[in-house]
Design a protein around this motif. Structure first.
Motif, short mmCIF file in Angstrom:
data_model
loop_
_atom_site.label_atom_id
_atom_site.label_comp_id
_atom_site.label_asym_id
_atom_site.label_seq_id
_atom_site.Cartn_x
_atom_site.Cartn_y
_atom_site.Cartn_z
N VAL A 251 -38.72 -34.69 -16.13
CA VAL A 251 -39.93 -34.75 -16.95
C VAL A 251 -39.56 -34.58 -18.43
O VAL A 251 -38.78 -33.69 -18.79
N ASN A 252 -40.11 -35.44 -19.27
CA ASN A 252 -39.87 -35.33 -20.71
C ASN A 252 -40.41 -34.00 -21.22
O ASN A 252 -41.45 -33.52 -20.77
N ILE A 253 -39.72 -33.41 -22.17
CA ILE A 253 -40.10 -32.09 -22.66
C ILE A 253 -41.52 -32.07 -23.22
O ILE A 253 -42.23 -31.06 -23.12
N THR A 254 -41.99 -33.17 -23.76
CA THR A 254 -43.34 -33.20 -24.32
C THR A 254 -44.41 -33.06 -23.25
O THR A 254 -45.54 -32.65 -23.54
N ASP A 255 -44.07 -33.40 -22.00
CA ASP A 255 -45.02 -33.31 -20.89
C ASP A 255 -44.70 -32.15 -19.95
O ASP A 255 -45.40 -31.96 -18.95
N ALA A 256 -43.63 -31.42 -20.23
CA ALA A 256 -43.12 -30.45 -19.26
C ALA A 256 -44.12 -29.35 -18.91
O ALA A 256 -44.29 -29.00 -17.75
N ALA A 257 -44.76 -28.77 -19.91
CA ALA A 257 -45.69 -27.68 -19.64
C ALA A 257 -46.90 -28.15 -18.84
O ALA A 257 -47.28 -27.53 -17.84
N SER A 258 -47.50 -29.26 -19.26
CA SER A 258 -48.67 -29.78 -18.54
C SER A 258 -48.30 -30.20 -17.11
O SER A 258 -49.07 -29.97 -16.18
N TRP A 259 -47.11 -30.79 -16.95
CA TRP A 259 -46.64 -31.16 -15.61
C TRP A 259 -46.47 -29.92 -14.74
O TRP A 259 -46.84 -29.91 -13.56
N THR A 260 -45.97 -28.85 -15.33
CA THR A 260 -45.78 -27.60 -14.59
C THR A 260 -47.12 -27.05 -14.12
O THR A 260 -47.27 -26.64 -12.96
N PHE A 261 -48.10 -27.01 -15.02
CA PHE A 261 -49.42 -26.50 -14.64
C PHE A 261 -50.06 -27.36 -13.55
O PHE A 261 -50.63 -26.82 -12.58
N ASN A 262 -49.96 -28.68 -13.68
CA ASN A 262 -50.54 -29.57 -12.66
C ASN A 262 -49.87 -29.39 -11.31
O ASN A 262 -50.52 -29.34 -10.26
N THR A 263 -48.53 -29.30 -11.33
CA THR A 263 -47.79 -29.11 -10.08
C THR A 263 -48.15 -27.80 -9.42
O THR A 263 -48.36 -27.72 -8.21
N TYR A 264 -48.25 -26.76 -10.22
CA TYR A 264 -48.62 -25.45 -9.69
C TYR A 264 -50.01 -25.46 -9.07
O TYR A 264 -50.21 -24.97 -7.95
N ASN A 265 -50.97 -26.04 -9.78
CA ASN A 265 -52.34 -26.06 -9.27
C ASN A 265 -52.48 -26.89 -8.01
O ASN A 265 -53.17 -26.49 -7.05
N GLU A 266 -51.82 -28.03 -7.98
CA GLU A 266 -51.97 -28.95 -6.84
C GLU A 266 -51.14 -28.52 -5.63
O GLU A 266 -51.58 -28.67 -4.49
N SER A 267 -49.94 -27.99 -5.87
CA SER A 267 -49.03 -27.71 -4.76
C SER A 267 -49.06 -26.27 -4.28
O SER A 267 -48.74 -26.00 -3.13
N VAL A 268 -49.43 -25.35 -5.15
CA VAL A 268 -49.32 -23.94 -4.80
C VAL A 268 -50.67 -23.26 -4.70
O VAL A 268 -50.99 -22.63 -3.69
N VAL A 269 -51.49 -23.39 -5.73
CA VAL A 269 -52.76 -22.67 -5.76
C VAL A 269 -53.65 -23.06 -4.59
O VAL A 269 -54.22 -22.19 -3.92
N LYS A 270 -53.75 -24.34 -4.33
CA LYS A 270 -54.61 -24.79 -3.23
C LYS A 270 -54.12 -24.25 -1.89
O LYS A 270 -54.91 -23.81 -1.04
N LEU A 271 -52.79 -24.27 -1.69
CA LEU A 271 -52.22 -23.74 -0.46
C LEU A 271 -52.48 -22.25 -0.33
O LEU A 271 -52.89 -21.77 0.73
N ALA A 272 -52.26 -21.53 -1.41
CA ALA A 272 -52.46 -20.08 -1.38
C ALA A 272 -53.92 -19.72 -1.14
O ALA A 272 -54.23 -18.83 -0.35
N GLU A 273 -54.81 -20.42 -1.82
CA GLU A 273 -56.24 -20.14 -1.66
C GLU A 273 -56.71 -20.43 -0.24
O GLU A 273 -57.56 -19.72 0.31
N SER A 274 -56.15 -21.48 0.37
CA SER A 274 -56.56 -21.82 1.74
C SER A 274 -56.14 -20.73 2.73
O SER A 274 -56.73 -20.59 3.80
N ALA A 275 -55.11 -19.96 2.35
CA ALA A 275 -54.64 -18.86 3.20
C ALA A 275 -55.11 -17.50 2.68
O ALA A 275 -54.68 -16.46 3.17
N SER A 276 -56.01 -17.54 1.68
CA SER A 276 -56.53 -16.31 1.06
C SER A 276 -55.42 -15.42 0.53
O SER A 276 -55.42 -14.21 0.71
N LYS A 277 -54.44 -16.05 -0.11
CA LYS A 277 -53.32 -15.32 -0.68
C LYS A 277 -53.21 -15.59 -2.18
O LYS A 277 -53.72 -16.57 -2.69
#
Length: 328
Positions: free
Chosen positions: A212-238
């Motif tokens: 990922v280009n550095i100019t997009d790195a932070a936004s890519w990180t937030f999107n990846t976290y929200n889509e891949s981790v937060v949804k999974l954690a919330e579905s398990a109430s964690k």
């Protein structure tokens, strides 16, 4: 987890069950490509152990220096005396939710590290964050980090880790060391326990490795976290955490991702404050360079993610594990 609040709730079993609310089992994915840590036997390639022909010589030397005075005196691996005074550095800002910490030369079975090294490092880390995550139980990593926190009377918490490779002996050794650690220090200053490098609610996110280009790195990180981790954690109430996130200053170019000091600064500028404002729990990777990893784990481990390179007394930007501070 926040449920680790009473050592009476902790029981040692083959399934590594830690309180009713934190169950960690042996059903872990172990990569066959990871090196067998019990096969390491040579310290010649360790950049910071040249003064010692082997670990026994080092420990014998250190033990003699420790006992040479009636008062407790601490030393670094390279014979520098250590005190318990923290000298505030105006250049440091306590802006990180948490930080990952790889102590100098603390890699099994060499373990050419001392409590004094940890004290010096924690003096710096404590000016950046109140939370620290370490890798593995070997070489007294968790014990020395906690001891430094207590000796310096700091309001800090720790996430110890059971490191996993393709050797059952490694797991059992670290399993036993973890419970010895809990028995010694209790759980009041433990934020959680990491088994392996990540699990269901902890994730390593490195935009650099995904090109990922550095100019997009932070936004890519937030999107990846929200889509891949937060949804999974919330579905398990964690709850969910980012266990590693950062940008290297050296290494190969991956796609559009180029390592450099300038790009590290951009990532710090665009990720840290935004993550703090979003309430994201993360451990920034990482405090110091760990060049001894490359000597034992291969050149792919040599990419430099440090905020500090070396520890010294001088501040002039991104240079030595010192008051040479890479960012903010």
């Amino acid at each position: 987890s926040n449920n680790l609040s009473n050592s009476n709730n902790i029981s040692k079993s083959d399934n590594l069950s830690i309180s009713d609310n934190l169950s960690i089992s042996n059903n872990l994915s172990i990569s066959d490509s990871l090196p067998n840590s019990d096969n390491y036997s040579n310290s010649n390639n360790l950049p910071y152990s040249d003064n010692y022909s082997n670990r026994d010589n080092f420990l014998n030397s250190y033990s003699k220096r420790q006992s040479s005075s009636n008062n407790t005196q601490y030393y670094t691996w390279d014979n520098k005396t250590v005190n318990l005074t923290i000298i505030p550095n105006a250049a440091y800002k306590k802006i990180f939710y948490g930080i990952d910490y790889g102590p100098v030369n603390a890699i099994y079975p060499l373990c050419v590290n001392t409590l004094g090294d940890f004290i010096e490092d924690v003096k710096i880390i404590s000016q950046l964050t109140n939370r620290v995550r370490v890798y593995g139980m070997d070489c007294n990593i968790a014990d020395y980090t906690m001891e430094a926190i207590l000796l310096l009377n700091l309001n800090m918490t720790l996430v110890p880790t059971i490191w996993i490779d393709n050797n059952d002996t490694t797991y059992q050794r670290q399993f036993d060391l973890l419970f010895n650690f809990i028995g010694k220090y209790g759980v009041d200053k433990i934020d959680g326990i990491s088994v392996g490098n990540e699990d269901a609610v902890w994730v390593n996110i490195h935009p650099y490795w995904y090109g990922v280009n550095i100019t997009d790195a932070a936004s890519w990180t937030f999107n990846t976290y929200n889509e891949s981790v937060v949804k999974l954690a919330e579905s398990a109430s964690k709850d969910s955490f980012i266990s590693e996130v950062g940008w290297p200053t050296d290494g190969d170019i991956h796609g559009s991702a180029a390592p450099s000091v300038q790009n590290l600064q951009i990532f710090l500028d665009t990720f840290v404050c935004s993550a703090n404002s979003k309430g994201i729990k993360y451990y920034y990777f990482e405090t110091f360079d760990v060049p001894w990893k490359a000597a034992l784990l291969g050149p792919e481990q040599s990419d430099e993610y440090h905020i500090y390179q070396e520890r010294s007394d001088e501040y002039h930007g991104y240079q030595e594990r010192s008051d040479e501070y890479h960012g903010y």
